[in-house]
Design an enzyme around this catalytic site. Structure first.
Site, PDB file in Angstrom:
ATOM      1  CD  GLU A  88      81.762  93.256 -66.705  1.00 49.56           C
ATOM      2  OE1 GLU A  88      81.411  93.053 -67.632  1.00 49.56           O
ATOM      3  OE2 GLU A  88      82.877  94.065 -66.833  1.00 49.56           O
ATOM      4  CB  CYS A  89      79.395  90.193 -61.824  1.00 46.86           C
ATOM      5  SG  CYS A  89      78.100  90.812 -60.197  1.00 46.86           S
ATOM      6  CB  THR A  95      66.294  87.491 -59.254  1.00 48.11           C
ATOM      7  OG1 THR A  95      67.480  87.933 -60.788  1.00 48.11           O
ATOM      8  CG2 THR A  95      66.705  85.771 -58.978  1.00 48.11           C
ATOM      9  NE  ARG A 113      74.496  83.233 -66.633  1.00 51.66           N
ATOM     10  CZ  ARG A 113      75.006  82.805 -65.901  1.00 51.66           C
ATOM     11  NH1 ARG A 113      76.099  83.287 -65.851  1.00 51.66           N
ATOM     12  NH2 ARG A 113      74.125  81.896 -65.298  1.00 51.66           N
ATOM     13  CD  GLN A 116      79.779  80.611 -58.052  1.00 47.41           C
ATOM     14  OE1 GLN A 116      79.789  81.340 -59.291  1.00 47.41           O
ATOM     15  NE2 GLN A 116      79.139  79.974 -57.285  1.00 47.41           N
ATOM     16  CB  CYS A 147      75.890  87.973 -56.974  1.00 44.39           C
ATOM     17  SG  CYS A 147      77.223  88.815 -56.862  1.00 44.39           S
ATOM     18  CG  ASP A 157      71.605  82.963 -67.681  1.00 42.12           C
ATOM     19  OD1 ASP A 157      72.006  83.129 -68.038  1.00 42.12           O
ATOM     20  OD2 ASP A 157      71.855  82.171 -66.852  1.00 42.12           O
ATOM     21  N   GLY A 169      75.343  90.696 -66.009  1.00 43.59           N
ATOM     22  CA  GLY A 169      73.889  90.756 -65.258  1.00 43.59           C
ATOM     23  C   GLY A 169      73.804  89.779 -65.888  1.00 43.59           C
ATOM     24  NE  ARG A 220      83.512  79.726 -62.156  1.00 46.08           N
ATOM     25  CZ  ARG A 220      82.240  79.386 -62.075  1.00 46.08           C
ATOM     26  NH1 ARG A 220      81.506  78.189 -62.106  1.00 46.08           N
ATOM     27  NH2 ARG A 220      81.140  80.270 -60.818  1.00 46.08           N
TER      28      ARG A 220
HETATM   29 ZN   LIG Z   1      77.283  88.581 -59.263  1.00 41.51          ZN
END
Ligand SMILES: [Zn+2]
Length: 193
Positions: A53-54, A113, A127, A70, A65, A125, A92, A49
């Site tokens: 980070e959140c 969002t 990331r 998850q 979220c 996004d 984020g 997985r």
């Molecule tokens: Zn989150």
């Protein structure tokens, strides 16, 4: 990449007994410190997985979220299947905590969002996944089964053979999500009053 790598340490957790290893990645704001959580007897082709980070979800249980659900599911599955969770510090969706909170403020004001990210000058996004390749190469893992609901993530991870996509099955409280999101938004409004 000039990555600093920690020793291996034990991490007993409510989800099982894991090994952990940290990776310190230089970046424009200083550095990002990522964590790899894995079982000592890793499968030859492990279920992996990649979790970004959140803080609000992972640590505070935010209902905006499903990150924490998850993450917990992934750790439970890693324990059962001798797998790995790569915890990437790209808060984020890659815009950082301060910008994420500004995006939440715009969402409180009615943006969705994606619109909120665009208003702040970011894509939806931001990331990246170079560190995933770096980390898996470090562990000599050429092939994985990727635990994700996001097929785009498969294309974003290079130089690693993804032999299977494993869906991340959510718990029944998923049915509460819309209700809980609304409740959270109303709580946010109350805080503003
Ligand atoms: Zn989150």
């Amino acid at each position: 990449m000039n990555i600093e790598i920690s020793q291996i340490a034990n991490l007993p957790s409510k989800f099982g007994k894991f090994k952990v290893k940290a990776f310190k990645e230089p970046c424009k704001d200083g550095c990002k410190e990522h964590l790899v959580i894995y079982k000592e007897n890793l499968e030859a082709i492990p279920i992996v997985r990649v979790h970004s980070e959140c803080l609000t979800g992972d640590a505070l249980g935010s209902l905006k979220c499903d990150c924490r659900d998850q993450l917990e599911y992934a750790l439970e599955l890693a324990d059962k299947t001798n797998g790995m969770v790569i915890y990437l510090r790209q808060e984020g969706r890659g815009i950082g905590l301060l910008n994420k909170i500004n995006a939440y403020a715009l969402q409180d004001a009615g943006c969705n969002t994606v619109e909120a990210n665009h208003q702040l000058g970011f894509s939806a996004d931001e990331r990246t996944y170079e560190m995933v390749t770096y980390i898996l190469h470090h562990f000599n893992i050429p092939k994985i089964k990727l635990l994700t609901n996001n097929p785009d993530k498969i294309n974003s991870i290079s130089d690693i053979e993804i032999v299977q996509r494993v869906p991340i099955i959510m718990k029944p409280n998923k049915y509460n999500t819309d209700y809980l999101k609304t409740k959270q938004a109303q709580m946010g409004h109350m805080l503003e009053e």
